[in-house]
Design an enzyme around this catalytic site. Structure first.
Site, mmCIF file in Angstrom:
data_model
loop_
_atom_site.group_PDB
_atom_site.id
_atom_site.type_symbol
_atom_site.label_atom_id
_atom_site.label_comp_id
_atom_site.label_asym_id
_atom_site.label_seq_id
_atom_site.Cartn_x
_atom_site.Cartn_y
_atom_site.Cartn_z
ATOM 1 N N PRO A 284 0.779 -1.244 0.000
ATOM 2 C CA PRO A 284 0.000 0.000 0.000
ATOM 3 C C PRO A 284 0.808 1.290 0.000
ATOM 4 O O PRO A 284 0.219 2.366 -0.049
ATOM 5 C CB PRO A 284 -0.811 -0.115 1.297
ATOM 6 C CG PRO A 284 0.048 -0.927 2.211
ATOM 7 C CD PRO A 284 0.742 -1.915 1.311
ATOM 8 N N TYR A 285 2.128 1.220 0.067
ATOM 9 C CA TYR A 285 2.935 2.436 0.155
ATOM 10 C C TYR A 285 3.992 2.458 -0.951
ATOM 11 O O TYR A 285 4.289 1.451 -1.584
ATOM 12 C CB TYR A 285 3.627 2.527 1.520
ATOM 13 C CG TYR A 285 2.676 2.587 2.678
ATOM 14 C CD1 TYR A 285 2.002 3.767 2.993
ATOM 15 C CD2 TYR A 285 2.432 1.460 3.455
ATOM 16 C CE1 TYR A 285 1.111 3.817 4.052
ATOM 17 C CE2 TYR A 285 1.549 1.506 4.520
ATOM 18 C CZ TYR A 285 0.889 2.685 4.815
ATOM 19 O OH TYR A 285 0.007 2.729 5.856
ATOM 20 N N GLU A 289 10.655 1.843 5.363
ATOM 21 C CA GLU A 289 12.073 1.872 5.687
ATOM 22 C C GLU A 289 12.509 0.797 6.670
ATOM 23 O O GLU A 289 13.354 1.031 7.545
ATOM 24 C CB GLU A 289 12.431 3.239 6.255
ATOM 25 C CG GLU A 289 11.761 3.603 7.596
ATOM 26 C CD GLU A 289 10.401 4.240 7.490
ATOM 27 O OE1 GLU A 289 9.933 4.831 8.488
ATOM 28 O OE2 GLU A 289 9.783 4.168 6.413
ATOM 29 N N HIS A 313 14.524 8.429 -0.200
ATOM 30 C CA HIS A 313 13.739 8.714 1.009
ATOM 31 C C HIS A 313 13.896 7.580 2.019
ATOM 32 O O HIS A 313 14.135 7.826 3.209
ATOM 33 C CB HIS A 313 12.267 8.896 0.630
ATOM 34 C CG HIS A 313 11.383 9.249 1.787
ATOM 35 N ND1 HIS A 313 11.134 10.550 2.163
ATOM 36 C CD2 HIS A 313 10.710 8.477 2.674
ATOM 37 C CE1 HIS A 313 10.342 10.557 3.204
ATOM 38 N NE2 HIS A 313 10.065 9.304 3.550
ATOM 39 N N GLU A 314 13.762 6.354 1.559
ATOM 40 C CA GLU A 314 13.857 5.221 2.482
ATOM 41 C C GLU A 314 15.274 5.071 3.030
ATOM 42 O O GLU A 314 15.462 4.724 4.202
ATOM 43 C CB GLU A 314 13.408 3.939 1.778
ATOM 44 C CG GLU A 314 12.050 4.016 1.105
ATOM 45 C CD GLU A 314 10.947 4.582 1.992
ATOM 46 O OE1 GLU A 314 11.020 4.427 3.225
ATOM 47 O OE2 GLU A 314 10.013 5.189 1.446
ATOM 48 N N HIS A 317 15.863 7.427 5.889
ATOM 49 C CA HIS A 317 15.283 6.959 7.154
ATOM 50 C C HIS A 317 16.278 6.130 7.971
ATOM 51 O O HIS A 317 16.101 5.973 9.187
ATOM 52 C CB HIS A 317 14.042 6.119 6.893
ATOM 53 C CG HIS A 317 12.771 6.903 6.880
ATOM 54 N ND1 HIS A 317 12.367 7.691 7.937
ATOM 55 C CD2 HIS A 317 11.795 7.010 5.938
ATOM 56 C CE1 HIS A 317 11.202 8.245 7.655
ATOM 57 N NE2 HIS A 317 10.834 7.857 6.446
ATOM 58 N N GLU A 336 9.694 12.229 9.565
ATOM 59 C CA GLU A 336 9.408 12.456 8.153
ATOM 60 C C GLU A 336 9.872 13.819 7.646
ATOM 61 O O GLU A 336 10.275 13.942 6.486
ATOM 62 C CB GLU A 336 7.908 12.269 7.893
ATOM 63 C CG GLU A 336 7.414 10.854 8.159
ATOM 64 C CD GLU A 336 8.077 9.802 7.275
ATOM 65 O OE1 GLU A 336 8.800 10.164 6.335
ATOM 66 O OE2 GLU A 336 7.860 8.603 7.531
ATOM 67 N N ASP A 402 -2.608 6.301 12.574
ATOM 68 C CA ASP A 402 -2.813 6.223 11.126
ATOM 69 C C ASP A 402 -3.743 7.332 10.637
ATOM 70 O O ASP A 402 -3.585 7.847 9.526
ATOM 71 C CB ASP A 402 -3.412 4.872 10.736
ATOM 72 C CG ASP A 402 -2.383 3.748 10.737
ATOM 73 O OD1 ASP A 402 -1.179 4.052 10.827
ATOM 74 O OD2 ASP A 402 -2.788 2.578 10.657
ATOM 75 N N TYR A 410 5.523 15.418 6.762
ATOM 76 C CA TYR A 410 6.554 15.389 5.722
ATOM 77 C C TYR A 410 6.884 16.812 5.247
ATOM 78 O O TYR A 410 8.041 17.251 5.306
ATOM 79 C CB TYR A 410 6.085 14.578 4.520
ATOM 80 C CG TYR A 410 5.874 13.111 4.746
ATOM 81 C CD1 TYR A 410 6.773 12.179 4.250
ATOM 82 C CD2 TYR A 410 4.748 12.635 5.417
ATOM 83 C CE1 TYR A 410 6.566 10.820 4.422
ATOM 84 C CE2 TYR A 410 4.535 11.275 5.606
ATOM 85 C CZ TYR A 410 5.451 10.375 5.104
ATOM 86 O OH TYR A 410 5.246 9.028 5.295
ATOM 87 N N ARG A 578 4.603 22.970 -20.309
ATOM 88 C CA ARG A 578 4.401 21.992 -19.248
ATOM 89 C C ARG A 578 2.932 21.966 -18.827
ATOM 90 O O ARG A 578 2.370 22.975 -18.423
ATOM 91 C CB ARG A 578 5.286 22.324 -18.047
ATOM 92 C CG ARG A 578 5.280 21.234 -16.997
ATOM 93 C CD ARG A 578 6.196 21.585 -15.845
ATOM 94 N NE ARG A 578 6.123 20.570 -14.813
ATOM 95 C CZ ARG A 578 6.583 20.712 -13.585
ATOM 96 N NH1 ARG A 578 7.200 21.840 -13.240
ATOM 97 N NH2 ARG A 578 6.474 19.745 -12.693
ATOM 98 N N MET A 579 2.313 20.807 -18.899
ATOM 99 C CA MET A 579 0.870 20.719 -18.650
ATOM 100 C C MET A 579 0.492 21.144 -17.243
ATOM 101 O O MET A 579 -0.617 21.620 -17.018
ATOM 102 C CB MET A 579 0.365 19.305 -18.937
ATOM 103 C CG MET A 579 0.226 19.006 -20.414
ATOM 104 S SD MET A 579 -0.950 17.668 -20.766
ATOM 105 C CE MET A 579 -0.129 16.279 -20.019
ATOM 106 N N LYS A 580 1.398 20.945 -16.283
ATOM 107 C CA LYS A 580 1.114 21.366 -14.917
ATOM 108 C C LYS A 580 0.740 22.834 -14.864
ATOM 109 O O LYS A 580 -0.087 23.249 -14.044
ATOM 110 C CB LYS A 580 2.347 21.101 -14.043
ATOM 111 C CG LYS A 580 2.227 21.619 -12.621
ATOM 112 C CD LYS A 580 3.490 21.365 -11.833
ATOM 113 C CE LYS A 580 3.355 21.913 -10.412
ATOM 114 N NZ LYS A 580 4.566 21.672 -9.612
#
Length: 661
Positions: A284-285, A289, A313-314, A317, A336, A402, A410, A578-580
């Protein structure tokens, strides 16, 4: 008027060592070492066996108390090799059931051996058991676990609090066709206990150890049809046979990431191995880490290493989170926020290739993109009535951690760190970070600890502008940005401010708070054109070359119907594809209250359609309802004076920009 009672609660939370999600008594009798004995049963979808603890008493107490959940059942318990009764507490929907055994303490500091024989139930929230059809190879079943935040208690009776770090070893019996891996090092035997179960036919036995004390949320196991590919002397990737070679190629830069992290932190990688498993698709992620064995999603297998930065990122950690850990889930941002900061440094170091300007550009770009996500998260939490959980030190007492996890720890956490870095200077902050890791390695800390250490290292004068209370306890987006935007929206801006020294993500947050981050790419109704002229006179946003700021400023001008919007927007739309930026701005232009705005949007797009990539061209045409294949009128005078002025203004703006370059 500020409520003094609220302040006292916030102050207590800022320095609290009480983990409200755990019913264990780890501050009185704490597990120092854990020995696991597990048998994997795919047919029953259970783990069964035992856990033996070496328990140290920290103060006088009558029991050793652990957390359980998810139908986990304890069949027998022993204290110092004597069988004892287990007392179960009242069930809690979120936190499970406390299980306690009596201790006979002669003196504080004594060590005791506590053993639970148990089995997990079908409701074990830490474990996912996959049928062969749910795997990449489609031939064998698959087991993996995910224990963060408070799911370890459904996997093993334990003191499930981040502050209760424990070393461990394990023996795992699994079917002979499977490979068993854990978040520790492969070992040849167990120092504390001898396996009590006979090895059944068709099973193999594996041994693991984790000598570095870790929080229980970092205990993990995977059992599946897995193969290994080496990356370096200390790095390897595991995955199903049909995936492993692609994973090896995708994550081939892992050793470089690891070496860069060692250089930035000033501390060696202490965990021995950095292996990872590219898991089944249902993970699910993006990543988890787990020490020695990071879990990653197969959605990172892009074929060109373009998504492999998640590994940075991991890896980060390994220092910020696993080595230096938040004392409770109230202080999750210390895991985070620091990890996002370190991740950006790792990627800038590798991808910037020593070019300081490029490294800064990469970091600023990441910050700006992340800020938009933070703003959206804050708005969502407000909409569902959970605004208080957007504080950096949120009130998680009584709730499942959770439910409080989001982009806030983060991105808001890393924003605070980047702010402090800007105040201290990059070189001084780099030294501070190394000192921080050195001081707190193998330890846990609170937000109050961080504040005190930062102040001592960097000086009160350097940090005098940091509103710690607002950063830690005020719900919402980046504090200074929200406060300044609120003042402008109220028509009472401060006579002066230090906007020029702000980080890029703070400036982005300011414009978003003014209303630039509205739905469908458009800005909310906010400041009128006169107020925006005053904003521009102070901050010079019309002349910015920063695309993230420029796009937001254009949306604010369009929403206000400002006459200056046309030339700026046309120039921005026709100078990049750039579409963003392109799609939201075309939509915002079409919806603007400016006279002739929709015609300006359509005419500009049609005139420059060939400039855009076919995908972008198709999407904008759909947004504007334009059929580019339909016959169009012969060229003639513009439909409105605004269109003509905007086109002419755009040419002048472009000419000025080219001259400036």
């Amino acid at each position: 008027m500020v409520d003094p009672d609220a302040r006292s609660v916030e102050d207590a939370r800022e320095c609290s060592l009480v983990e409200t999600s755990s019913q264990s008594n780890w501050t009185s009798a704490v597990a120092k070492h854990m020995s696991l004995e597990w048998r994997v049963d795919f047919a029953a979808e259970t783990l069964s066996g035992a856990v033996t603890y070496e328990v140290a008493t920290l103060k006088q107490c009558a029991a050793f108390v652990v957390d359980t959940h998810g139908g986990l059942t304890i069949s027998k318990a022993y204290v110092d090799d004597e069988e004892v009764a287990v007392t179960l507490g009242a069930p809690h929907d979120v936190f499970g059931v406390a299980a306690s055994v009596p201790l006979q303490i002669k003196k504080v500091g004594d060590l005791h051996k506590v053993r639970f024989e148990y089995a997990t139930g079908n409701a074990c929230s830490a474990a996912q058991w996959l049928e062969p059809a749910q795997t990449a190879g489609k031939t064998r079943p698959y087991l993996f676990t995910q224990c963060q935040a408070i799911h370890a208690r459904s996997l093993v009776p334990c003191q499930d609090a981040p502050g209760a770090k424990v070393s461990w070893d394990a023996v795992v019996d699994a079917p002979a066709w499977a490979t068993a891996l854990m978040s520790g090092l492969q070992a040849n035997g167990l120092p504390l206990v001898t396996p009590s179960l006979d090895l059944p036919e068709g099973y193999n036995r594996s041994f693991f150890k984790q000598p570095v004390p870790t929080s229980t949320y970092l205990v993990a196991i995977v059992v599946a049809d897995l193969e290994r590919r080496e990356i370096s002397d200390r790095c390897a990737v595991w995955s199903e046979p049909c995936v492993v070679d692609a994973a090896r190629e995708e994550f081939s830069e892992t050793e470089q990431f690891l070496a860069a992290a060692e250089e930035i932190t000033g501390q060696p990688y202490v965990w021995g191995r950095y292996d990872f498993v590219c898991l089944a698709p249902s993970f699910p992620y993006g990543g988890m880490e787990n020490p020695c064995l990071t879990f990653v999603t197969p959605t990172l297998l892009a074929g060109d290493r373009s998504l492999a930065g998640v590994v940075a990122h991991e890896i980060a950690h390994s220092w910020t989170g696993n080595l230096v850990t938040n004392a409770t889930w109230n202080h999750f941002w210390l895991n985070e926020g620091w990890t996002r900061w370190l991740e950006r440094k790792i990627k800038a170091t590798l991808f910037g290739k020593g070019d300081a300007a490029l490294m800064k550009k990469l970091t600023d770009f990441d910050l700006a993109a992340s800020q938009a996500g933070l703003t959206g998260t804050v708005e969502h939490f407000k909409e569902i009535g959970q605004g208080p959980l957007t504080a950096l030190v949120p009130p998680v007492e009584g709730i499942d951690p959770d439910d409080a996890f989001s982009l806030v720890p983060y991105e808001k956490g890393s924003s605070l760190l980047h702010l402090i870095e800007g105040l201290a200077g990059e070189a001084k902050f780099a030294k501070f970070f190394k000192a921080y890791i050195k001081k707190y390695r193998f330890k846990t800390l609170t937000s109050a600890d961080f504040r005190a250490f930062a102040t001592a290292q960097l000086g009160e004068k350097t940090l005098k502008s940091v509103d710690w209370r607002a950063w830690f306890h005020a719900p919402g987006d980046v504090p200074r940005a929200e406060d300044l935007a609120a003042a402008w929206r109220a028509g009472a801006p401060p006579p002066a401010d230090d906007f020029a020294s702000w980080t890029n993500d703070e400036r982005v947050a300011f414009l978003d708070a003014l209303g630039a981050n509205g739905d469908d790419g458009n800005a909310e109704a906010g400041l009128d054109a006169a107020a925006l002229r005053a904003v521009d006179a102070r901050y010079g946003l019309t002349g910015t070359a920063n695309a993230e700021l420029r796009s937001r400023w254009c949306k604010l001008l369009l929403a206000a119907g400002a006459a200056t919007a046309g030339p700026l927007v046309v120039d921005f739309l026709t100078s990049q594809g750039r579409m963003k930026f392109v799609r939201p701005l075309y939509r915002a232009l079409a919806k603007s209250p400016m006279p002739g705005a929709k015609d300006l949007a359509v005419d500009t797009f049609v005139a420059h359609a060939d400039f855009y990539h076919p995908i972008c061209r198709k999407m904008v045409a759909s947004d504007l309802g334009v059929d580019l294949d339909a016959p169009r009128d012969a060229p003639g005078p513009p439909k409105t004076l605004l269109v003509a002025l905007a086109a002419a203004g755009a040419l002048l703006v472009v000419a000025a920009l080219k001259a400036r370059r």
